[in-house]
Design an enzyme around this catalytic site. Structure first.
Site, mmCIF file in Angstrom:
data_model
loop_
_atom_site.group_PDB
_atom_site.id
_atom_site.type_symbol
_atom_site.label_atom_id
_atom_site.label_comp_id
_atom_site.label_asym_id
_atom_site.label_seq_id
_atom_site.Cartn_x
_atom_site.Cartn_y
_atom_site.Cartn_z
ATOM 1 N N ARG A 97 3.288 6.439 1.965
ATOM 2 C CA ARG A 97 4.006 8.011 1.862
ATOM 3 C C ARG A 97 3.608 8.239 0.086
ATOM 4 N NH1 ARG A 97 9.896 8.472 -0.846
ATOM 5 N NH2 ARG A 97 9.859 6.997 -2.591
ATOM 6 N N GLY A 113 0.882 -1.257 -0.539
ATOM 7 C CA GLY A 113 -0.026 -0.240 0.398
ATOM 8 C C GLY A 113 0.624 1.145 0.420
ATOM 9 N N ASP A 130 8.414 8.370 8.571
ATOM 10 C CA ASP A 130 8.548 9.624 8.120
ATOM 11 C C ASP A 130 7.416 9.747 7.074
ATOM 12 O OD1 ASP A 130 10.049 9.829 6.417
ATOM 13 O OD2 ASP A 130 10.883 11.052 7.238
ATOM 14 N N ASP A 183 4.231 -4.145 -7.708
ATOM 15 C CA ASP A 183 2.896 -2.990 -7.075
ATOM 16 C C ASP A 183 3.401 -1.810 -7.767
ATOM 17 O OD1 ASP A 183 5.752 -4.213 -5.226
ATOM 18 O OD2 ASP A 183 5.820 -2.362 -5.235
ATOM 19 N N ASP A 227 6.187 4.678 -11.341
ATOM 20 C CA ASP A 227 7.224 4.819 -10.046
ATOM 21 C C ASP A 227 8.620 4.567 -10.149
ATOM 22 O OD1 ASP A 227 4.752 5.274 -7.846
ATOM 23 O OD2 ASP A 227 4.445 2.826 -8.375
#
Length: 490
Positions: free
Chosen positions: A89, A86, A121, A259, A269
Protein backbone atom coordinates in the site's frame (compact mmCIF):
# COMPACT_ATOMS: atom_id res chain seq x y z
CA UNK A 1 4.58 27.81 -7.94
CA UNK A 2 7.18 26.88 -5.29
CA UNK A 3 8.38 23.31 -5.29
CA UNK A 4 10.32 21.12 -2.85
CA UNK A 5 13.58 20.87 -4.75
CA UNK A 6 12.23 19.45 -8.04
CA UNK A 7 12.59 17.36 -10.00
CA UNK A 8 12.48 14.01 -8.27
CA UNK A 9 14.94 11.43 -9.52
CA UNK A 10 14.32 7.69 -9.73
CA UNK A 11 17.82 6.46 -9.06
CA UNK A 12 16.95 3.33 -7.06
CA UNK A 13 14.35 2.16 -9.57
CA UNK A 14 16.78 2.70 -12.45
CA UNK A 15 19.66 0.91 -10.74
CA UNK A 16 17.62 -2.01 -9.37
CA UNK A 17 14.71 -2.76 -11.74
CA UNK A 18 14.48 -6.29 -10.33
CA UNK A 19 13.75 -4.94 -6.85
CA UNK A 20 10.77 -2.75 -7.77
CA UNK A 21 7.48 -3.09 -9.62
CA UNK A 22 6.22 -0.16 -11.63
CA UNK A 23 2.75 0.99 -10.66
CA UNK A 24 0.88 4.27 -10.32
CA UNK A 25 -0.28 5.66 -6.98
CA UNK A 26 -4.00 6.15 -6.46
CA UNK A 27 -4.52 9.74 -5.28
CA UNK A 28 -8.22 10.64 -5.64
CA UNK A 29 -9.08 13.96 -7.25
CA UNK A 30 -10.67 15.26 -4.02
CA UNK A 31 -7.47 14.72 -2.04
CA UNK A 32 -6.34 17.72 -0.02
CA UNK A 33 -3.17 18.46 1.93
CA UNK A 34 -4.41 18.27 5.52
CA UNK A 35 -1.11 18.81 7.35
CA UNK A 36 2.31 20.09 6.28
CA UNK A 37 5.54 19.57 8.21
CA UNK A 38 6.89 23.09 7.64
CA UNK A 39 10.27 22.59 9.38
CA UNK A 40 10.98 19.53 7.25
CA UNK A 41 9.81 21.28 4.07
CA UNK A 42 12.34 24.04 4.74
CA UNK A 43 15.10 21.48 5.28
CA UNK A 44 14.25 19.98 1.89
CA UNK A 45 14.51 23.30 0.11
CA UNK A 46 11.21 25.15 0.47
CA UNK A 47 11.36 28.90 0.99
CA UNK A 48 10.28 30.08 4.47
CA UNK A 49 6.61 31.01 4.45
CA UNK A 50 5.92 28.98 1.31
CA UNK A 51 6.02 25.49 2.81
CA UNK A 52 2.35 24.72 2.20
CA UNK A 53 2.46 25.92 -1.40
CA UNK A 54 5.62 23.89 -1.99
CA UNK A 55 4.09 20.68 -0.65
CA UNK A 56 0.84 21.25 -2.53
CA UNK A 57 2.85 21.65 -5.72
CA UNK A 58 4.65 18.38 -5.04
CA UNK A 59 1.37 16.58 -4.32
CA UNK A 60 -0.13 17.86 -7.58
CA UNK A 61 2.83 16.41 -9.44
CA UNK A 62 2.44 13.09 -7.64
CA UNK A 63 -1.30 12.97 -8.32
CA UNK A 64 -0.64 13.45 -12.03
CA UNK A 65 2.18 10.91 -12.14
CA UNK A 66 1.49 7.89 -14.31
CA UNK A 67 4.18 5.81 -12.66
CA UNK A 68 5.91 5.16 -9.36
CA UNK A 69 7.39 2.00 -7.87
CA UNK A 70 6.51 -0.51 -5.20
CA UNK A 71 9.64 -1.92 -3.58
CA UNK A 72 10.17 -5.67 -3.28
CA UNK A 73 11.34 -7.26 -0.04
CA UNK A 74 11.00 -10.38 2.07
CA UNK A 75 10.61 -10.49 5.82
CA UNK A 76 10.59 -12.51 9.00
CA UNK A 77 7.24 -11.51 10.46
CA UNK A 78 7.05 -12.47 14.12
CA UNK A 79 9.74 -15.07 13.40
CA UNK A 80 8.06 -16.64 10.37
CA UNK A 81 9.71 -16.06 7.01
CA UNK A 82 7.67 -14.67 4.11
CA UNK A 83 9.75 -14.76 0.92
CA UNK A 84 7.67 -12.16 -0.94
CA UNK A 85 6.18 -9.15 0.84
CA UNK A 86 6.91 -5.76 -0.71
CA UNK A 87 5.03 -2.46 -0.61
CA UNK A 88 1.39 -3.50 -0.57
CA UNK A 89 0.00 0.00 0.00
CA UNK A 90 2.98 2.25 -0.62
CA UNK A 91 4.91 3.79 -3.51
CA UNK A 92 8.46 5.04 -3.83
CA UNK A 93 7.98 8.14 -5.98
CA UNK A 94 11.64 9.13 -6.17
CA UNK A 95 14.53 10.86 -4.46
CA UNK A 96 15.34 14.47 -3.68
CA UNK A 97 18.92 15.71 -3.66
CA UNK A 98 19.49 17.65 -0.44
CA UNK A 99 23.06 18.85 -0.16
CA UNK A 100 25.23 15.81 -0.81
CA UNK A 101 22.54 13.32 0.20
CA UNK A 102 19.61 11.62 -1.46
CA UNK A 103 16.30 11.63 0.43
CA UNK A 104 13.53 9.20 -0.52
CA UNK A 105 10.01 10.49 -1.04
CA UNK A 106 7.53 7.73 -0.35
CA UNK A 107 3.74 7.48 -0.21
CA UNK A 108 1.89 5.28 2.27
CA UNK A 109 -1.79 4.43 1.88
CA UNK A 110 -1.60 5.27 -1.81
CA UNK A 111 -3.44 2.29 -3.27
CA UNK A 112 -2.93 -1.25 -4.45
CA UNK A 113 0.35 -2.50 -5.89
CA UNK A 114 1.52 -5.83 -7.33
CA UNK A 115 2.46 -6.79 -3.74
CA UNK A 116 -0.97 -6.10 -2.22
CA UNK A 117 -2.57 -9.00 -0.41
CA UNK A 118 -5.81 -10.46 -1.79
CA UNK A 119 -8.71 -8.28 -0.76
CA UNK A 120 -6.53 -5.32 0.19
CA UNK A 121 -7.64 -1.85 -0.87
CA UNK A 122 -4.14 -0.43 -0.47
CA UNK A 123 -5.49 2.40 1.65
CA UNK A 124 -4.64 3.60 5.16
CA UNK A 125 -6.67 5.16 7.98
CA UNK A 126 -6.19 8.89 8.32
CA UNK A 127 -5.61 8.47 12.06
CA UNK A 128 -2.74 6.01 11.48
CA UNK A 129 -1.04 8.52 9.18
CA UNK A 130 -1.32 11.24 11.80
CA UNK A 131 0.06 8.79 14.38
CA UNK A 132 3.16 8.24 12.24
CA UNK A 133 3.56 11.99 11.83
CA UNK A 134 3.39 12.53 15.57
CA UNK A 135 5.66 9.66 16.59
CA UNK A 136 8.32 10.34 13.97
CA UNK A 137 8.45 14.04 14.88
CA UNK A 138 8.77 13.11 18.55
CA UNK A 139 11.72 10.81 17.84
CA UNK A 140 13.33 13.46 15.65
CA UNK A 141 12.99 16.07 18.40
CA UNK A 142 14.53 13.62 20.86
CA UNK A 143 17.58 13.29 18.60
CA UNK A 144 16.80 9.76 17.41
CA UNK A 145 17.34 8.86 13.71
CA UNK A 146 13.99 8.40 12.01
CA UNK A 147 12.04 8.64 8.80
CA UNK A 148 9.81 11.70 8.85
CA UNK A 149 6.43 12.86 7.61
CA UNK A 150 6.41 15.68 5.08
CA UNK A 151 2.63 15.82 4.80
CA UNK A 152 -0.63 14.05 5.57
CA UNK A 153 -3.21 13.96 2.80
CA UNK A 154 -6.93 13.51 3.33
CA UNK A 155 -8.46 11.65 0.41
CA UNK A 156 -12.18 12.03 1.18
CA UNK A 157 -12.59 8.24 1.11
CA UNK A 158 -13.80 6.07 3.97
CA UNK A 159 -12.41 2.61 4.74
CA UNK A 160 -13.10 -0.14 7.27
CA UNK A 161 -10.39 -1.17 9.73
CA UNK A 162 -10.90 -1.57 13.49
CA UNK A 163 -14.62 -0.87 13.79
CA UNK A 164 -17.68 -1.84 11.71
CA UNK A 165 -18.19 1.82 10.87
CA UNK A 166 -15.90 3.18 8.12
CA UNK A 167 -13.29 5.78 9.03
CA UNK A 168 -11.54 8.51 7.01
CA UNK A 169 -8.67 7.46 4.76
CA UNK A 170 -5.38 9.28 4.37
CA UNK A 171 -2.04 9.19 2.59
CA UNK A 172 1.32 9.83 4.21
CA UNK A 173 4.08 11.62 2.31
CA UNK A 174 7.16 10.25 4.01
CA UNK A 175 10.87 10.99 3.68
CA UNK A 176 13.75 8.75 4.68
CA UNK A 177 17.46 8.35 4.08
CA UNK A 178 16.27 5.34 2.08
CA UNK A 179 13.64 2.61 2.25
CA UNK A 180 16.09 -0.26 1.73
CA UNK A 181 15.55 -2.78 4.50
CA UNK A 182 17.08 -5.99 5.77
CA UNK A 183 14.17 -7.62 3.96
CA UNK A 184 15.34 -6.06 0.68
CA UNK A 185 18.56 -8.07 0.91
CA UNK A 186 16.64 -11.20 1.90
CA UNK A 187 14.51 -10.85 -1.22
CA UNK A 188 17.55 -10.18 -3.38
CA UNK A 189 19.22 -13.33 -2.07
CA UNK A 190 16.22 -15.51 -2.91
CA UNK A 191 15.55 -13.87 -6.28
CA UNK A 192 19.21 -14.19 -7.22
CA UNK A 193 19.31 -17.88 -6.27
CA UNK A 194 16.19 -18.45 -8.39
CA UNK A 195 17.60 -16.54 -11.34
CA UNK A 196 14.78 -13.97 -11.21
CA UNK A 197 17.19 -11.03 -10.98
CA UNK A 198 20.70 -10.49 -12.28
CA UNK A 199 23.26 -12.47 -10.25
CA UNK A 200 25.32 -9.39 -9.40
CA UNK A 201 22.33 -7.46 -7.99
CA UNK A 202 23.23 -8.08 -4.37
CA UNK A 203 26.82 -6.96 -4.83
CA UNK A 204 25.56 -3.78 -6.50
CA UNK A 205 23.00 -3.29 -3.72
CA UNK A 206 25.72 -3.65 -1.08
CA UNK A 207 27.90 -1.02 -2.75
CA UNK A 208 24.94 1.28 -3.30
CA UNK A 209 24.02 1.13 0.39
CA UNK A 210 27.62 1.73 1.42
CA UNK A 211 28.04 4.71 -0.89
CA UNK A 212 24.74 6.24 0.19
CA UNK A 213 24.84 5.59 3.95
CA UNK A 214 28.42 4.64 4.88
CA UNK A 215 30.61 6.65 2.49
CA UNK A 216 33.74 6.32 4.65
CA UNK A 217 33.70 2.51 4.60
CA UNK A 218 36.70 2.21 2.26
CA UNK A 219 38.96 4.49 4.28
CA UNK A 220 41.33 3.97 7.19
CA UNK A 221 42.31 0.60 8.70
CA UNK A 222 39.19 -1.13 7.29
CA UNK A 223 39.97 -0.17 3.67
CA UNK A 224 40.59 -3.80 2.73
CA UNK A 225 37.36 -5.06 4.35
CA UNK A 226 35.01 -6.85 1.97
CA UNK A 227 32.10 -4.56 1.08
CA UNK A 228 29.45 -6.96 2.42
CA UNK A 229 31.26 -7.28 5.75
CA UNK A 230 31.63 -3.49 5.97
CA UNK A 231 27.89 -3.08 5.37
CA UNK A 232 26.95 -5.75 7.91
CA UNK A 233 29.18 -4.15 10.52
CA UNK A 234 27.90 -0.65 9.73
CA UNK A 235 24.23 -1.59 9.89
CA UNK A 236 24.70 -3.61 13.08
CA UNK A 237 26.50 -0.71 14.72
CA UNK A 238 23.80 1.80 13.82
CA UNK A 239 21.03 -0.54 14.93
CA UNK A 240 22.76 -1.05 18.28
CA UNK A 241 22.93 2.70 18.79
CA UNK A 242 19.34 3.19 17.61
CA UNK A 243 17.79 0.62 19.94
CA UNK A 244 19.75 1.99 22.89
CA UNK A 245 18.24 5.41 22.13
CA UNK A 246 14.75 3.90 21.92
CA UNK A 247 15.25 2.27 25.30
CA UNK A 248 16.36 5.58 26.77
CA UNK A 249 13.03 7.28 26.02
CA UNK A 250 10.81 4.25 26.63
CA UNK A 251 9.88 3.77 22.98
CA UNK A 252 8.37 0.45 21.90
CA UNK A 253 8.40 -0.02 18.12
CA UNK A 254 5.96 -2.91 18.20
CA UNK A 255 6.76 -4.70 14.91
CA UNK A 256 10.50 -5.31 14.60
CA UNK A 257 10.20 -7.66 11.65
CA UNK A 258 13.16 -7.75 9.25
CA UNK A 259 11.13 -5.84 6.67
CA UNK A 260 10.88 -2.97 9.18
CA UNK A 261 14.62 -2.64 9.81
CA UNK A 262 16.31 0.09 7.76
CA UNK A 263 19.88 -0.42 6.58
CA UNK A 264 20.34 3.34 6.99
CA UNK A 265 19.85 2.93 10.74
CA UNK A 266 16.66 4.98 10.99
CA UNK A 267 13.43 4.27 12.83
CA UNK A 268 10.87 3.36 10.20
CA UNK A 269 7.38 1.90 9.73
CA UNK A 270 5.37 3.03 12.73
CA UNK A 271 2.33 0.86 13.30
CA UNK A 272 1.36 -0.22 16.83
CA UNK A 273 4.21 1.76 18.40
CA UNK A 274 3.89 3.29 21.86
CA UNK A 275 5.80 4.93 24.71
CA UNK A 276 6.09 3.60 28.24
CA UNK A 277 4.14 5.27 30.99
CA UNK A 278 4.78 3.01 33.99
CA UNK A 279 8.18 1.33 33.64
CA UNK A 280 7.79 -2.33 32.77
CA UNK A 281 10.49 -4.32 30.98
CA UNK A 282 7.86 -6.62 29.46
CA UNK A 283 5.60 -3.80 28.28
CA UNK A 284 3.87 -4.79 25.05
CA UNK A 285 1.07 -2.64 23.68
CA UNK A 286 0.48 -4.11 20.23
CA UNK A 287 -2.80 -5.95 19.69
CA UNK A 288 -1.10 -8.29 17.22
CA UNK A 289 1.94 -9.20 19.37
CA UNK A 290 0.12 -11.71 21.54
CA UNK A 291 3.36 -13.41 22.65
CA UNK A 292 5.24 -10.26 23.55
CA UNK A 293 7.99 -10.96 21.01
CA UNK A 294 8.64 -7.25 20.51
CA UNK A 295 8.06 -6.06 24.08
CA UNK A 296 10.13 -3.13 25.34
CA UNK A 297 12.84 -5.24 26.99
CA UNK A 298 12.99 -7.66 24.06
CA UNK A 299 13.99 -5.02 21.49
CA UNK A 300 17.79 -5.42 21.82
CA UNK A 301 17.65 -9.22 21.48
CA UNK A 302 15.20 -9.05 18.59
CA UNK A 303 17.35 -6.50 16.77
CA UNK A 304 20.39 -8.75 17.20
CA UNK A 305 18.27 -11.60 15.82
CA UNK A 306 17.40 -9.44 12.83
CA UNK A 307 21.10 -8.73 12.30
CA UNK A 308 21.70 -12.49 12.21
CA UNK A 309 19.11 -12.77 9.44
CA UNK A 310 20.82 -9.89 7.62
CA UNK A 311 24.12 -11.75 7.89
CA UNK A 312 22.51 -14.85 6.39
CA UNK A 313 21.41 -12.86 3.36
CA UNK A 314 25.02 -11.74 2.81
CA UNK A 315 26.89 -14.85 3.89
CA UNK A 316 28.28 -15.91 0.51
CA UNK A 317 29.43 -12.31 -0.10
CA UNK A 318 31.34 -12.07 3.17
CA UNK A 319 33.97 -14.63 2.17
CA UNK A 320 34.22 -17.45 -0.40
CA UNK A 321 34.92 -19.91 2.41
CA UNK A 322 31.66 -20.68 4.30
CA UNK A 323 33.38 -21.28 7.63
CA UNK A 324 35.27 -18.01 7.42
CA UNK A 325 32.07 -16.19 6.46
CA UNK A 326 30.20 -17.66 9.43
CA UNK A 327 32.99 -16.66 11.81
CA UNK A 328 33.02 -13.12 10.44
CA UNK A 329 29.25 -12.84 10.84
CA UNK A 330 29.45 -14.27 14.36
CA UNK A 331 32.08 -11.69 15.25
CA UNK A 332 29.82 -8.86 14.09
CA UNK A 333 26.93 -10.24 16.14
CA UNK A 334 29.15 -10.35 19.23
CA UNK A 335 30.23 -6.79 18.50
CA UNK A 336 26.57 -5.80 18.28
CA UNK A 337 25.95 -7.02 21.82
CA UNK A 338 29.01 -5.23 23.15
CA UNK A 339 28.21 -2.01 21.31
CA UNK A 340 24.58 -2.07 22.41
CA UNK A 341 25.53 -2.54 26.07
CA UNK A 342 28.02 0.32 25.86
CA UNK A 343 25.47 2.58 24.12
CA UNK A 344 22.72 1.66 26.59
CA UNK A 345 25.03 2.44 29.50
CA UNK A 346 25.98 5.83 28.01
CA UNK A 347 22.32 6.71 27.40
CA UNK A 348 21.21 5.88 30.93
CA UNK A 349 24.32 7.34 32.56
CA UNK A 350 23.40 10.69 31.02
CA UNK A 351 19.83 10.29 32.23
CA UNK A 352 21.24 9.82 35.74
CA UNK A 353 23.65 12.75 35.45
CA UNK A 354 26.80 10.63 35.33
CA UNK A 355 29.32 12.12 32.92
CA UNK A 356 32.61 11.11 31.29
CA UNK A 357 33.12 7.42 30.49
CA UNK A 358 30.98 5.49 32.99
CA UNK A 359 33.05 3.14 35.13
CA UNK A 360 32.23 -0.55 35.39
CA UNK A 361 29.84 -0.29 38.32
CA UNK A 362 27.51 2.09 36.51
CA UNK A 363 26.05 -0.65 34.31
CA UNK A 364 25.03 -2.64 37.39
CA UNK A 365 23.69 0.50 39.08
CA UNK A 366 21.51 1.23 36.02
CA UNK A 367 20.14 -2.33 36.12
CA UNK A 368 19.32 -2.00 39.85
CA UNK A 369 17.66 1.36 39.20
CA UNK A 370 15.40 -0.05 36.49
CA UNK A 371 14.54 -3.06 38.66
CA UNK A 372 13.51 -0.68 41.44
CA UNK A 373 11.47 1.42 38.99
CA UNK A 374 9.56 -1.69 38.01
CA UNK A 375 9.03 -2.83 41.60
CA UNK A 376 7.67 0.56 42.58
CA UNK A 377 5.60 0.88 39.38
CA UNK A 378 7.11 4.28 38.71
CA UNK A 379 6.35 6.30 35.62
CA UNK A 380 9.49 6.14 33.45
CA UNK A 381 9.52 9.71 32.09
CA UNK A 382 8.26 11.36 35.28
CA UNK A 383 10.89 9.61 37.41
CA UNK A 384 13.82 10.83 35.34
CA UNK A 385 12.36 14.30 35.03
CA UNK A 386 11.85 14.50 38.81
CA UNK A 387 15.49 13.54 39.19
CA UNK A 388 16.44 16.26 36.71
CA UNK A 389 14.40 18.90 38.54
CA UNK A 390 15.58 17.69 41.95
CA UNK A 391 11.93 17.24 42.86
CA UNK A 392 10.68 15.16 45.75
CA UNK A 393 10.88 11.40 45.25
CA UNK A 394 9.55 8.53 47.31
CA UNK A 395 10.44 4.97 48.26
CA UNK A 396 13.85 3.61 47.30
CA UNK A 397 14.68 6.83 45.46
CA UNK A 398 13.94 9.34 48.21
CA UNK A 399 16.49 11.98 49.21
CA UNK A 400 18.93 10.48 51.70
CA UNK A 401 18.28 6.92 50.51
CA UNK A 402 21.00 4.35 49.84
CA UNK A 403 20.18 4.68 46.14
CA UNK A 404 20.77 8.45 46.22
CA UNK A 405 24.08 7.94 48.03
CA UNK A 406 25.24 5.44 45.43
CA UNK A 407 24.25 7.80 42.61
CA UNK A 408 26.33 10.58 44.15
CA UNK A 409 29.24 8.18 44.48
CA UNK A 410 29.10 7.27 40.78
CA UNK A 411 28.94 10.95 39.82
CA UNK A 412 31.97 11.68 42.00
CA UNK A 413 33.97 8.82 40.46
CA UNK A 414 33.17 10.16 37.00
CA UNK A 415 34.23 13.65 38.06
CA UNK A 416 30.76 15.03 37.33
CA UNK A 417 30.02 18.31 39.07
CA UNK A 418 26.44 19.04 40.19
CA UNK A 419 26.18 21.66 37.44
CA UNK A 420 27.35 19.24 34.76
CA UNK A 421 25.04 16.51 36.08
CA UNK A 422 22.11 18.89 35.83
CA UNK A 423 23.02 19.80 32.25
CA UNK A 424 23.32 16.16 31.22
CA UNK A 425 19.92 15.32 32.68
CA UNK A 426 18.17 18.33 31.17
CA UNK A 427 19.42 17.27 27.74
CA UNK A 428 18.53 13.59 28.20
CA UNK A 429 15.24 13.54 30.10
CA UNK A 430 12.22 14.90 28.21
CA UNK A 431 9.25 16.59 29.81
CA UNK A 432 6.91 15.76 26.96
CA UNK A 433 6.58 12.50 25.07
CA UNK A 434 3.62 11.43 22.93
CA UNK A 435 1.88 9.63 25.76
CA UNK A 436 -0.44 7.00 24.42
CA UNK A 437 -3.78 8.24 25.73
CA UNK A 438 -3.02 11.81 24.67
CA UNK A 439 -2.16 10.51 21.19
CA UNK A 440 -5.40 8.55 21.00
CA UNK A 441 -7.43 11.58 22.06
CA UNK A 442 -5.75 13.69 19.38
CA UNK A 443 -6.39 11.06 16.70
CA UNK A 444 -10.05 10.65 17.59
CA UNK A 445 -10.47 14.42 17.37
CA UNK A 446 -8.78 14.40 13.96
CA UNK A 447 -11.35 11.87 12.75
CA UNK A 448 -14.05 14.31 13.83
CA UNK A 449 -12.38 17.12 11.91
CA UNK A 450 -10.82 18.88 14.90
CA UNK A 451 -7.04 19.27 14.67
CA UNK A 452 -6.57 21.50 17.74
CA UNK A 453 -5.69 18.67 20.16
CA UNK A 454 -3.21 17.23 17.67
CA UNK A 455 -1.53 20.57 17.00
CA UNK A 456 -1.18 21.24 20.74
CA UNK A 457 0.44 17.84 21.33
CA UNK A 458 2.68 18.23 18.26
CA UNK A 459 3.93 21.60 19.51
CA UNK A 460 4.80 20.07 22.89
CA UNK A 461 6.70 17.05 21.59
CA UNK A 462 8.66 19.19 19.11
CA UNK A 463 10.26 20.91 22.13
CA UNK A 464 10.37 17.98 24.52
CA UNK A 465 12.89 19.41 27.00
CA UNK A 466 11.24 22.81 27.54
CA UNK A 467 8.36 23.17 29.99
CA UNK A 468 5.55 25.40 28.72
CA UNK A 469 2.87 26.97 30.91
CA UNK A 470 -0.54 25.52 30.24
CA UNK A 471 0.68 22.12 29.06
CA UNK A 472 0.82 20.46 32.49
CA UNK A 473 -1.77 17.87 31.47
CA UNK A 474 0.55 16.53 28.75
CA UNK A 475 3.27 15.64 31.24
CA UNK A 476 1.41 12.79 32.94
CA UNK A 477 -0.66 9.76 31.94
CA UNK A 478 -4.25 9.23 33.04
CA UNK A 479 -4.94 6.64 35.77
CA UNK A 480 -5.92 3.94 33.23
CA UNK A 481 -2.72 4.28 31.17
CA UNK A 482 -1.53 0.73 31.92
CA UNK A 483 -4.45 -0.75 29.95
CA UNK A 484 -3.54 0.92 26.64
CA UNK A 485 -3.53 -1.21 23.47
CA UNK A 486 -2.16 -0.07 20.12
CA UNK A 487 -3.27 -1.14 16.65
CA UNK A 488 -1.38 -1.50 13.39
CA UNK A 489 -3.74 0.38 11.07
CA UNK A 490 -3.48 -2.16 8.24
Amino acid sequence: MPQVLPPLTTQFAREFPGLVRECAPDIPTDTRVAAVNAPLARELGSDPGEETEAVEGLVRDLANATSAHAMAYSGHQFGTFSPVLGDGRAHLVGELTVGDALVDVHLKGSGRTPFSRPGSDGKAPLSAMYREYLISEALHALGIPTSRTLAVLETGERIRRRAPEPEPAGILVRTAASHVRVGTFQFARIASDQGVIEPDTREKLVRSALERHYPAWGEGPDASTAPALALLRGVASRQAQLVAQWMGVGFVHGVLNTDNVSVAGESIDFGPCAFLDRYESGACFSSIDTGGRYAYGQQPAMTQWNMARFAESLLDLLDPDPETAIEQASTVLREFEQEYRAAFTRVFARKLGIGATPEAGVEQFIAHTLDALEREEQDFTLFFRALTDDAEREGEFAAGSAWQAELEEHRARAGTSPEHAATLMREANPIYIPRNHHVEKALRDIERGDAATFERLLAAIRNPFTRVDGLDDLESPPPNARFFTSFCGT
